[in-house]
Write a protein that holds these residues in place. Structure first.
Motif, short mmCIF file in Angstrom:
data_model
loop_
_atom_site.label_atom_id
_atom_site.label_comp_id
_atom_site.label_asym_id
_atom_site.label_seq_id
_atom_site.Cartn_x
_atom_site.Cartn_y
_atom_site.Cartn_z
N LEU A 72 0.84 -1.19 0.00
CA LEU A 72 0.00 0.00 0.00
C LEU A 72 0.88 1.24 0.00
N ASN A 73 0.49 2.27 -0.74
CA ASN A 73 1.29 3.49 -0.87
C ASN A 73 1.15 4.35 0.38
N LEU A 74 1.79 3.91 1.44
CA LEU A 74 1.78 4.61 2.72
C LEU A 74 3.19 5.06 3.07
N PRO A 75 3.33 6.13 3.87
CA PRO A 75 4.68 6.54 4.26
C PRO A 75 5.39 5.53 5.16
N SER A 76 4.64 4.79 5.93
CA SER A 76 5.27 3.78 6.79
C SER A 76 5.38 2.47 6.03
N ILE A 77 6.40 1.71 6.35
CA ILE A 77 6.62 0.42 5.70
C ILE A 77 6.80 -0.63 6.78
N THR A 111 7.96 -0.06 -3.58
CA THR A 111 7.87 1.15 -4.39
C THR A 111 6.82 2.06 -3.80
N ARG A 112 7.14 3.32 -3.73
CA ARG A 112 6.22 4.34 -3.24
C ARG A 112 6.16 5.48 -4.24
N SER A 113 5.03 6.18 -4.28
CA SER A 113 4.86 7.36 -5.12
C SER A 113 4.47 8.52 -4.23
N VAL A 114 5.03 9.69 -4.53
CA VAL A 114 4.70 10.89 -3.78
C VAL A 114 4.32 12.00 -4.75
N THR A 115 3.45 12.88 -4.27
CA THR A 115 3.03 14.06 -5.03
C THR A 115 3.56 15.29 -4.33
N PHE A 118 9.72 6.15 -6.12
CA PHE A 118 11.03 5.73 -5.66
C PHE A 118 10.91 4.33 -5.10
N LYS A 119 12.04 3.64 -5.06
CA LYS A 119 12.08 2.28 -4.54
C LYS A 119 12.91 2.27 -3.27
N VAL A 120 12.44 1.54 -2.28
CA VAL A 120 13.18 1.36 -1.04
C VAL A 120 13.57 -0.11 -0.95
#
Length: 127
Positions: A42-47, A59-63, A102-104
């Protein structure tokens, strides 16, 4: 500050709906063709990565909701026993590029972390 977040992680109610109905088994499994594999997707700030054994990438997306031409650099403080890398480590926003991904990458460096919960500082992007 919440009134001026700079970067936001977009997520739709339908993402939660699909997760809880398809993964969580809380409803019918209709429309489960594009289900996320785990809550980590899920595209959340926490992982959260349950039971990191070797390597996992998210992978995360930010606006960008801050100034139009903004450059953000990633700062990490990985938990003990885990190596982390962000790619790209610098996000460059412009009028044309308001949403970036971006990928973490996470790599377990100690066997003793398997099955335990460990915590690191949040990944932060700063101007």
């Amino acid at each position: 500050m919440a009134a001026d977040p700079g970067l936001i992680y977009d997520i739709e109610p339908s993402d939660y709906f699909k997760f809880f109905n398809c993964m969580g088994g809380l409803g019918s499994r209709d429309n489960c063709t594009t289900v996320k594999e785990s809550i980590a997707d899920l595209n959340l700030p926490s992982i959260a990565i349950p039971n990191l054994r070797t390597f996992q990438a998210m992978t995360r997306s930010v606006t960008n909701v801050d100034q139009v031409n903004a450059v953000y650099k990633a700062f990490l403080q990985p938990p003990t026993g885990v190596e982390m890398a962000v790619d790209p480590s610098v996000l460059v926003f412009s009028e044309e590029k308001k949403v970036l991904s971006f990928k973490v990458n996470f790599k377990a460096t100690r066997r003793s972390i398997q099955g335990d919960y460990i915590f690191g500082s949040p990944l932060q992007f700063a101007l």
